[in-house]
Design a protein around this motif. Structure first.
Motif, short mmCIF file in Angstrom:
data_model
loop_
_atom_site.label_atom_id
_atom_site.label_comp_id
_atom_site.label_asym_id
_atom_site.label_seq_id
_atom_site.Cartn_x
_atom_site.Cartn_y
_atom_site.Cartn_z
N ASP A 41 0.84 -1.19 -0.11
CA ASP A 41 -0.11 -0.11 -0.01
C ASP A 41 0.83 1.46 0.14
N ALA A 42 2.06 1.28 0.71
CA ALA A 42 2.95 2.24 0.77
C ALA A 42 3.41 2.77 -0.39
N LEU A 43 3.99 1.52 -1.29
CA LEU A 43 4.36 1.72 -2.41
C LEU A 43 3.62 2.33 -3.72
N LYS A 44 2.33 1.84 -3.55
CA LYS A 44 1.24 2.14 -4.43
C LYS A 44 1.04 3.66 -4.16
N ALA A 45 0.95 4.17 -2.86
CA ALA A 45 0.80 5.43 -2.52
C ALA A 45 1.95 6.38 -3.12
N ALA A 46 3.07 5.87 -2.96
CA ALA A 46 4.15 6.78 -3.33
C ALA A 46 4.31 6.85 -4.97
N PHE A 47 3.99 5.48 -5.70
CA PHE A 47 3.63 5.80 -7.17
C PHE A 47 2.60 6.78 -7.48
N HIS A 48 1.40 6.92 -6.83
CA HIS A 48 0.60 7.63 -7.44
C HIS A 48 0.89 9.04 -6.86
N ASP A 49 1.67 9.29 -5.81
CA ASP A 49 2.26 10.69 -5.81
C ASP A 49 2.93 11.03 -6.93
N GLN A 50 3.97 10.14 -7.45
CA GLN A 50 4.83 10.62 -8.28
C GLN A 50 4.28 10.66 -9.83
N VAL A 51 3.35 9.78 -9.98
CA VAL A 51 2.54 10.03 -11.25
C VAL A 51 1.61 11.33 -11.29
N VAL A 53 2.90 14.22 -10.01
CA VAL A 53 4.08 15.15 -10.51
C VAL A 53 4.40 14.82 -11.66
N LEU A 54 4.41 13.88 -12.38
CA LEU A 54 4.52 13.67 -13.88
C LEU A 54 3.44 14.17 -14.60
N ALA A 55 2.18 14.08 -14.17
CA ALA A 55 1.02 14.78 -14.80
C ALA A 55 1.25 16.49 -14.74
N ALA A 56 1.64 16.98 -13.75
CA ALA A 56 1.62 18.30 -13.41
C ALA A 56 2.91 18.82 -14.22
N ASN A 57 4.02 17.97 -14.33
CA ASN A 57 4.88 18.46 -15.31
C ASN A 57 4.63 18.36 -16.75
N ASN A 58 3.68 17.59 -16.93
CA ASN A 58 3.39 17.13 -18.53
C ASN A 58 1.80 17.49 -18.75
N PRO A 59 1.48 18.66 -18.89
CA PRO A 59 0.21 18.90 -19.06
C PRO A 59 -0.46 18.32 -20.16
N GLN A 60 0.32 17.64 -21.08
CA GLN A 60 -0.50 17.03 -22.21
C GLN A 60 -0.99 15.65 -21.81
N VAL A 61 -0.31 15.07 -20.66
CA VAL A 61 -1.16 13.80 -20.25
C VAL A 61 -2.37 13.78 -19.57
N SER A 62 -2.95 12.91 -20.42
CA SER A 62 -4.63 13.06 -19.94
C SER A 62 -4.80 12.43 -18.47
N LYS A 63 -6.02 12.53 -17.99
CA LYS A 63 -6.65 12.03 -16.73
C LYS A 63 -6.54 10.60 -16.89
N GLU A 64 -7.06 10.07 -18.25
CA GLU A 64 -7.04 8.71 -18.63
C GLU A 64 -5.81 8.08 -18.67
N ASP A 65 -4.74 8.71 -19.04
CA ASP A 65 -3.42 8.21 -18.94
C ASP A 65 -2.92 8.06 -17.51
N VAL A 66 -3.31 9.06 -16.75
CA VAL A 66 -2.98 8.71 -15.36
C VAL A 66 -3.39 7.48 -14.66
#
Length: 493
Positions: A41-51, A53-66
């Motif tokens: 659960d901790a690793l999943k949460a950490a991945f979600h947090d970093q994803v 960040v990735l989405a914030a730095n790449n506005p072209q990444v859609s919600k479906e991509d995330v």
């Protein structure tokens, strides 16, 4: 957890070719350093947090991509940290380290591991497909040169002697001994076994002692203090150091060690079920026999597969074509993996064939489910077939006529650990090895009379050989404190 997640998601953004390798190394580094089982659960949460960040730095990444990327990562984490450990009843970080290492290299030595290999490959392939559809920018400072593999490994300094200095001649000394071995007609697997053996004992003398036999006394002073979680292996401790020092075949006559050597007499290496040399996941980590790797006991020592891996790796012999040699892979392949190497990622090993002119050789590996060893020396007639007059005599061959020496780490002689043993004597203590090798003797004998070539498939035992091809060679893995034996006049037996 956050470090693993950040490195992995950065690699996803960069579409790094090393993402998978660094993810495996990150998990293994966590287990080695934290000595605890990571929370899914901790690793999943950490991945979600970093994803995020990735989405914030790449506005072209859609919600479906995330959503799709998070789902892929969740499924992979569930496979690695929930389903796999539950299926193998993992209870300790060391057990999970062994399991993840085996999955990393493609081990399929059990039905469950074969299933998990298919499962994890499917998860990684699905993640890869998602990554390829993303339009992302690589964060500054990221890419294939980043590392998730932990700190650069350093040899332990031990407790009794001066730290090892950096010796610029160490590699030349190794090269000298290697060249001498090759000039004597020895192969690299044999040489690697001897280099690892003498390094472990920090002694040139250890190689000169005759192979153990029935007359070799048992070690005194080693106690059985419990059983490992698998219910099979015994835990050992040193109950009386003085008794071990006075009775251990490879230690009892050692009175001093050179400068920079580890004092093995004060810290004896004995047989340690499940024990592997200490290493980090760093590419330059040495194989370290002198630092406890946390397998549930405090003694120094390694098990059978730890010795075989160390012997091959320190001689620059890959086990899997295309995979870099790393000290941490000692956790990956247990003894059972060598029985059917073609199924377990050991693509640089193949089962031997026997015929009228070729049989088992020094440097070959013999494996059963539960033990693996090296062949150190063979006589002119290793399986004792010269006295067979007809093919009918082949079924009468027994191991008491065998003429070869094995190199291994075993609980022989009440837990001695690393040893050389006269095969015909050793096999009387190991029914699985004895039965399997007698079948190899039978086929070798049969080939003498019918002129055919046989690749024995006895089910429970295999004799395998390193291919020695270019794709199966790599820069060698150094051993901690190997400079101690570099001045030996010879690494020969």
């Amino acid at each position: 957890m956050s470090g693993i997640a950040k490195d992995t998601v950065n690699d996803i953004a960069c579409k790094s070719q090393t993402m998978e390798t660094k993810l495996w190394d990150g998990l293994k580094s966590y287990l080695l350093e934290q000595k605890s089982i990571p929370s899914a659960d901790a690793l999943k949460a950490a991945f979600h947090d970093q994803v995020d960040v990735l989405a914030a730095n790449n506005p072209q990444v859609s919600k479906e991509d995330v959503k799709r990327l998070n789902a892929n990562l969740d499924k992979l984490v569930e496979t690695l940290l929930v389903e796999a450990p539950q299926g193998e009843r993992v209870e300790t970080p060391e057990q999970l380290l062994i399991l993840l290492s085996a999955m990393d290299v493609g081990d399929q030595s059990t039905t469950f591991r074969a299933y998990m290999q298919t499962k994890v490959r499917g998860d990684l392939n699905a993640l890869s497909k998602t990554i390829q559809t993303l339009d992302t920018n690589c964060p500054a400072g990221s890419g294939d040169n980043s590392s998730a593999g932990g700190a650069v490994g350093q040899p332990s300094t031990g407790s009794e002697e001066e730290p090892v200095g950096v010796d610029p001649a160490a590699e030349r000394d190794y090269a000298f001994h290697k060249d001498q071995a090759l000039s004597r007609g020895e192969n690299l697997a044999t040489f690697g076994g001897r280099w690892a053996f003498s390094t472990a004992y920090q002694s040139c003398q250890s190689l000169q002692l005759p192979a153990m036999d029935a007359r070799t006394p048992d070690v005194q002073g080693i106690a059985i203090v419990g059983t490992h979680p698998d219910g099979v292996g015994r835990k050992r401790s040193i109950a009386s150091l003085s008794k071990v020092q006075s009775s251990h075949y490879y230690i009892k006559d050692m009175t001093s060690y050179g400068q920079g050597c580890f004092n093995v007499r004060q810290n004896p290496l004995i047989y340690d079920y499940g024990g592997k040399p200490y290493a980090t996941t760093a590419a330059d980590s040495p194989i370290d026999m002198f630092k406890n790797n946390g397998d549930g006991t405090s003694v120094l020592g390694i098990d059978c597969s730890g010795y075989v891996f160390s012997s091959l790796a320190t001689a620059g012999l890959r086990l899997k074509a295309g995979r870099a040699l790393k000290a941490s892979d000692s956790w990956a392949w247990g003894s059972s993996s060598y029985v059917e190497p073609q199924n377990n990622g050991l693509t640089c090993l193949s089962k031997i064939s026997v015929n009228s002119s070729s049989t088992m050789k020094a440097g070959d590996i013999v494996a059963v489910y539960g033990h693996v060893l090296l062949i150190d020396k063979v006589g002119a007639d290793p399986f004792g077939i010269k006295n067979a007059k007809t093919s009918a005599d082949c079924s009468k061959l027994t191991s008491d006529k065998f003429d070869f020496t094995v190199a291994q780490s075993s609980p022989s002689k009440e837990g001695i650990g690393l040893n050389y043993f006269d095969a015909k004597i050793y096999l009387s203590t190991s029914s699985k090895m004895k039965t399997g090798l007698e079948k190899y003797a039978y086929y070798t004998c049969l080939a003498k009379f019918d002129g055919k070539s046989y690749t024995p498939n006895v089910g429970t035992l295999s004799v395998v050989r390193h291919k020695g091809t270019a794709e199966c060679m790599a820069p060698r893995v150094k051993m901690a404190r190997e400079s101690c034996i570099a001045s030996c006049s010879s690494i020969a037996r």
